[in-house]
Write a protein that holds these residues in place. Sequence first.
Motif, PDB file in Angstrom:
ATOM      1  N   GLY A  94       0.835  -1.204   0.000  1.00 37.93           N
ATOM      2  CA  GLY A  94       0.000   0.000   0.000  1.00 37.93           C
ATOM      3  C   GLY A  94       0.862   1.242   0.000  1.00 37.93           C
ATOM      4  N   LEU A  95       0.777   2.036  -1.054  1.00 37.73           N
ATOM      5  CA  LEU A  95       1.652   3.196  -1.185  1.00 37.73           C
ATOM      6  C   LEU A  95       0.900   4.509  -1.075  1.00 37.73           C
ATOM      7  N   ALA A  96      -0.383   4.538  -1.389  1.00 36.80           N
ATOM      8  CA  ALA A  96      -1.095   5.813  -1.381  1.00 36.80           C
ATOM      9  C   ALA A  96      -2.573   5.547  -1.149  1.00 36.80           C
ATOM     10  N   CYS A  97      -3.407   6.427  -1.683  1.00 33.12           N
ATOM     11  CA  CYS A  97      -4.851   6.394  -1.419  1.00 33.12           C
ATOM     12  C   CYS A  97      -5.479   5.050  -1.802  1.00 33.12           C
ATOM     13  N   CYS A  98      -4.994   4.395  -2.850  1.00 36.87           N
ATOM     14  CA  CYS A  98      -5.548   3.114  -3.265  1.00 36.87           C
ATOM     15  C   CYS A  98      -5.475   2.083  -2.151  1.00 36.87           C
TER      16      CYS A  98
ATOM     17  N   ALA B 235       4.161 -14.509   1.097  1.00 35.30           N
ATOM     18  CA  ALA B 235       3.148 -13.992   0.182  1.00 35.30           C
ATOM     19  C   ALA B 235       3.402 -14.505  -1.230  1.00 35.30           C
ATOM     20  N   ASP B 236       2.337 -14.618  -2.017  1.00 34.58           N
ATOM     21  CA  ASP B 236       2.542 -14.999  -3.411  1.00 34.58           C
ATOM     22  C   ASP B 236       1.790 -14.094  -4.369  1.00 34.58           C
ATOM     23  N   LEU B 237       1.206 -13.017  -3.874  1.00 27.25           N
ATOM     24  CA  LEU B 237       0.523 -12.071  -4.763  1.00 27.25           C
ATOM     25  C   LEU B 237       0.838 -10.676  -4.255  1.00 27.25           C
ATOM     26  N   MET B 238       1.507  -9.892  -5.063  1.00 25.55           N
ATOM     27  CA  MET B 238       1.797  -8.531  -4.627  1.00 25.55           C
ATOM     28  C   MET B 238       0.775  -7.577  -5.228  1.00 25.55           C
ATOM     29  N   ILE B 239       0.065  -6.842  -4.366  1.00 25.81           N
ATOM     30  CA  ILE B 239      -0.875  -5.824  -4.836  1.00 25.81           C
ATOM     31  C   ILE B 239      -0.187  -4.480  -4.646  1.00 25.81           C
ATOM     32  N   VAL B 240       0.250  -3.876  -5.732  1.00 30.58           N
ATOM     33  CA  VAL B 240       0.888  -2.562  -5.628  1.00 30.58           C
ATOM     34  C   VAL B 240      -0.226  -1.527  -5.727  1.00 30.58           C
ATOM     35  N   ALA B 241      -0.587  -0.936  -4.604  1.00 31.76           N
ATOM     36  CA  ALA B 241      -1.730  -0.034  -4.538  1.00 31.76           C
ATOM     37  C   ALA B 241      -1.232   1.371  -4.296  1.00 31.76           C
TER      38      ALA B 241
ATOM     39  N   GLY C 172      -4.937   0.481  -9.685  1.00 31.56           N
ATOM     40  CA  GLY C 172      -5.188   1.904  -9.855  1.00 31.56           C
ATOM     41  C   GLY C 172      -4.405   2.509 -11.002  1.00 31.56           C
ATOM     42  N   ALA C 173      -4.847   3.692 -11.393  1.00 26.91           N
ATOM     43  CA  ALA C 173      -4.225   4.379 -12.519  1.00 26.91           C
ATOM     44  C   ALA C 173      -2.752   4.661 -12.253  1.00 26.91           C
TER      45      ALA C 173
ATOM     46  N   CYS D 180      -9.541   5.301 -10.191  1.00 29.37           N
ATOM     47  CA  CYS D 180      -8.806   6.198  -9.296  1.00 29.37           C
ATOM     48  C   CYS D 180      -9.684   6.612  -8.142  1.00 29.37           C
ATOM     49  N   PRO D 181      -9.748   5.862  -7.067  1.00 26.67           N
ATOM     50  CA  PRO D 181      -9.221   4.512  -6.932  1.00 26.67           C
ATOM     51  C   PRO D 181     -10.204   3.499  -7.493  1.00 26.67           C
TER      52      PRO D 181
END
Lengths: 214, 194
Positions: B30-34, B63-69, B97-98, B128-129
């Motif tokens: 989790g990096l931002a609003c997403c 973990a085996d699935l990375m969600i870059v949000a 996300g965009a 977005c998001p």
Amino acid sequence: MALKFHFTPADTPRGDETNPHAKATTEVADTVQALREAFGPAVQDHLTYAGEHTVYIAAEQIVAVCRYLKEDLGYSYLVDLGGVDRFVEDGRFEVYYNLVNVAGRQRIRLKVRVEEDAATVPSVTGIFKAADWNERECFDMLGITFAGHPDLRRMYMPEDFAYYPQRKEFPLLGIPGSLPLPPQTPEGSLTMDPYAAAHGQKPVKSYEEPRSSK
Amino acid sequence: MDPNSGYLTTTVDAVVNWARSNSLMPMPMGLACCAIEMMAFAGPKYDVARFGSEAMRFSPRQADLMIVAGWCSYKMAHAIRRVWDQMADPKWCIAMGACASSGGMHRCYGVVQGIDNFLPVDVYIPGCPPRPDAVIHALMDIQEKIRNQYSIKQDYAFGPQRASPKDTAPLMVTSSGIQQAEPDVLRDHSVEQP
Ligand code: SF4
């Protein structure tokens, strides 16, 4: 057609009797007067806009002015400090200081202008500790040096970054190759092209993992 | 055992893919609003536990699935790539996300214009998001991808990269290296086919 800018008329300070919440906090003519008497020509100018007083200070006197405001006039809280690139020939960079006198309910804004080829302002960290990171940010983004800052490193950008991104001449999308992306395999070299995928260099999903050294 | 109790035959692939696709453990990057929507995705209302992915793993080893949000800065990209390299194969990646997919509205010097510049992304989610439903849909796409995979024949360490999950002819070791076999290689040509 020229753009018109309106600020709401309610910005004019009202007296306590009409609205108990609207205090004449930003018109600080007495402070400006006191500064003029104490520092003379170091107070270069002052400006009133939207009911707010802004005082222009000579760069070499900013520390003395801040100490005077803090110790003698009670402006003990540095709300904000930042830089502006005005992109003009004379006095290109500007550093602003927003100060608050909490007990006296007063606010004042100080501004210091410096030239592009001598963009150095004395640091006020000795008076307001809060100025530390703000001055670092200002240095990182605009390249204004703060003389006497205890730890003037970049705030956001990597330490080996060679540019000052909020200077107006810096391109919005950056300078390709100045910020490398990570390697696309664990032992590869850095990805220097910021648009590697658009140029057909997509990272692969599986690669030969390094064998254990047994 | 009662010989009349019946039995079931299956392939290893079917069992492994079934197990894998229904127990994806996301690494929430989790990096931002997403990231807020990603939390909703894991929370009780959208309830991704129905798909077996409610166990967010904050250790890349599990973990085996990375969600870059969220939007990813050039500085953060190096940390993300390191976390990704620490995840054990097989692993998948969602660009949520965009911003993660293309840089989004952060078209500027500090934000990577799409994480596919340094990560192999499997599914991109627009928005977005994106709504949590869209994240669930992306998860279902990943499950679909896993179910179409031939988990045993794919050799992650030494096999050549496959173009698509359909491209699943067996691998053969020949004198000129590892090759994809002809589709009918296992047929016995000495026998007349009907
Ligand atoms: S896509 Fe929108 S919600 Fe998601 S990180 Fe970017 S700006 Fe935030």
